[in-house]
Motif scaffolding. Structure first.
Motif, PDB file in Angstrom:
ATOM      1  N   UNK A  52       0.779  -1.087  -0.007  1.00  0.00           N
ATOM      2  CA  UNK A  52       0.080   0.014  -0.003  1.00  0.00           C
ATOM      3  C   UNK A  52       0.835   1.177   0.108  1.00  0.00           C
ATOM      4  N   UNK A  53       0.579   2.201  -0.810  1.00  0.00           N
ATOM      5  CA  UNK A  53       1.327   3.564  -0.898  1.00  0.00           C
ATOM      6  C   UNK A  53       1.199   4.202   0.495  1.00  0.00           C
ATOM      7  N   UNK A  54       0.099   3.847   1.119  1.00  0.00           N
ATOM      8  CA  UNK A  54      -0.262   4.546   2.662  1.00  0.00           C
ATOM      9  C   UNK A  54       0.820   4.194   3.436  1.00  0.00           C
ATOM     10  N   UNK A  55       1.549   3.034   3.343  1.00  0.00           N
ATOM     11  CA  UNK A  55       2.620   2.584   3.957  1.00  0.00           C
ATOM     12  C   UNK A  55       4.150   2.720   3.241  1.00  0.00           C
ATOM     13  N   UNK A  56       4.152   2.425   2.119  1.00  0.00           N
ATOM     14  CA  UNK A  56       5.346   2.292   1.368  1.00  0.00           C
ATOM     15  C   UNK A  56       5.914   3.762   1.264  1.00  0.00           C
ATOM     16  N   UNK A  57       5.031   4.734   0.724  1.00  0.00           N
ATOM     17  CA  UNK A  57       5.613   6.226   0.642  1.00  0.00           C
ATOM     18  C   UNK A  57       6.502   6.665   1.943  1.00  0.00           C
ATOM     19  N   UNK A  58       5.503   6.658   3.036  1.00  0.00           N
ATOM     20  CA  UNK A  58       6.186   7.184   4.369  1.00  0.00           C
ATOM     21  C   UNK A  58       7.332   6.427   4.838  1.00  0.00           C
ATOM     22  N   UNK A  59       7.425   5.145   4.588  1.00  0.00           N
ATOM     23  CA  UNK A  59       8.486   4.143   4.896  1.00  0.00           C
ATOM     24  C   UNK A  59       9.621   4.492   4.281  1.00  0.00           C
ATOM     25  N   UNK A  60       9.333   4.598   2.927  1.00  0.00           N
ATOM     26  CA  UNK A  60      10.511   4.902   2.135  1.00  0.00           C
ATOM     27  C   UNK A  60      11.457   6.450   2.365  1.00  0.00           C
ATOM     28  N   UNK A  61      10.409   7.225   2.832  1.00  0.00           N
ATOM     29  CA  UNK A  61      10.944   8.597   3.281  1.00  0.00           C
ATOM     30  C   UNK A  61      11.707   8.316   4.531  1.00  0.00           C
ATOM     31  N   UNK A  62      11.182   7.607   5.508  1.00  0.00           N
ATOM     32  CA  UNK A  62      11.773   7.270   6.836  1.00  0.00           C
ATOM     33  C   UNK A  62      13.150   6.708   6.545  1.00  0.00           C
ATOM     34  N   UNK A  63      13.210   5.452   5.735  1.00  0.00           N
ATOM     35  CA  UNK A  63      14.477   4.795   5.505  1.00  0.00           C
ATOM     36  C   UNK A  63      15.285   5.777   4.940  1.00  0.00           C
ATOM     37  N   UNK A  64      14.976   6.633   3.861  1.00  0.00           N
ATOM     38  CA  UNK A  64      15.847   7.545   3.027  1.00  0.00           C
ATOM     39  C   UNK A  64      16.648   8.390   4.262  1.00  0.00           C
ATOM     40  N   UNK A  65      15.861   9.029   5.049  1.00  0.00           N
ATOM     41  CA  UNK A  65      16.545   9.845   5.971  1.00  0.00           C
ATOM     42  C   UNK A  65      17.450   9.223   7.000  1.00  0.00           C
ATOM     43  N   UNK A  66      16.704   8.034   7.419  1.00  0.00           N
ATOM     44  CA  UNK A  66      17.842   7.177   8.212  1.00  0.00           C
ATOM     45  C   UNK A  66      19.454   6.921   7.628  1.00  0.00           C
ATOM     46  N   UNK A  67      19.103   6.463   6.285  1.00  0.00           N
ATOM     47  CA  UNK A  67      20.545   6.149   5.512  1.00  0.00           C
ATOM     48  C   UNK A  67      21.445   7.608   5.322  1.00  0.00           C
ATOM     49  N   UNK A  68      20.356   8.597   4.956  1.00  0.00           N
ATOM     50  CA  UNK A  68      21.154   9.864   4.755  1.00  0.00           C
ATOM     51  C   UNK A  68      21.805  10.258   6.159  1.00  0.00           C
ATOM     52  N   UNK A  69      21.012  10.340   7.186  1.00  0.00           N
ATOM     53  CA  UNK A  69      21.731  10.951   8.371  1.00  0.00           C
ATOM     54  C   UNK A  69      22.911  10.091   8.934  1.00  0.00           C
ATOM     55  N   UNK A  70      22.690   8.804   8.529  1.00  0.00           N
ATOM     56  CA  UNK A  70      23.656   7.899   9.087  1.00  0.00           C
ATOM     57  C   UNK A  70      24.907   8.081   8.222  1.00  0.00           C
TER      58      UNK A  70
END
Length: 185
Positions: free
Chosen positions: A90-108
């Motif tokens: 579901x896009x309702x889960x995948x899109x925010x999940x992708x944004x969260x994972x992106x930020x976690x990888x980026x900040x790391x």
């Protein structure tokens, strides 16, 4: 490395991260949903307790400082991966999940790049709120597997709120690191 209570709790949380995925392989739903929920909530609670105990009892260690964010990110990323699959992509889960994972990888990556200067990227109060909203959203989404639609909608809304806070705090960290990333003139 010292085997203090905070370090033991952190290692347990690290082990619990892949266990969240395993419960969905071993058990049928809704039992797997409840077990995933219990593992995630237990890990979230130990995240708070290990830091509190380490500071209160003067048990802070380099091992704990290194492993704690790894355990946090492993739990969040594995849980989001599972929830994405369980939601039927579901896009309702995948899109925010992708944004969260992106930020976690980026900040790391920023922290790794900054090395000794990474101390300028200390965790802010807003980042702590982001983590809290993220943890609640993920727990609600795990529970929604057993409880149904309205709970899923609430979890998805919370996940979007967490994603918004994630982007805000990610931008904050990036703007603080920007002077260290620019090439000298």
């Amino acid at each position: 490395m010292r085997w203090t209570l905070p370090n033991i709790l952190t290692v347990i949380r690290l082990i619990a991260a892949p266990a969240v995925a395993l419960v969905f392989v071993i058990f049928d739903r809704p039992a797997a949903d409840w077990l995933g929920f219990a593992l995630f909530v237990g890990a979230s609670v130990t995240d708070w307790f290990d830091g509190y105990i380490a500071r209160a009892w003067n048990l802070e260690s380099r091992f704990g400082a290194m492993l704690d964010p790894i355990a946090d990110k492993a739990m969040v990323i594995i849980s989001l991966m599972m929830l994405g699959g369980l939601s039927g992509l579901s896009g309702w889960v995948l899109v925010p999940a992708a944004l969260i994972v992106f930020r976690e990888v980026f900040v790391s990556g920023l922290r790794e790049f900054l090395g000794a200067d990474a101390k300028l990227l200390k965790v802010t109060k807003l980042a702590k709120w982001k983590t809290t909203v993220q943890m609640v959203a993920i727990a609600v989404l795990f529970a929604s597997g057993a409880l149904g639609g309205a709970v899923f909608a609430a979890g998805a809304a919370l996940l979007w709120a967490a994603a918004a806070l994630t982007l805000i705090t990610g931008w904050d960290y990036f703007s603080k690191a920007l002077p260290y990333v620019k090439d000298p003139v």
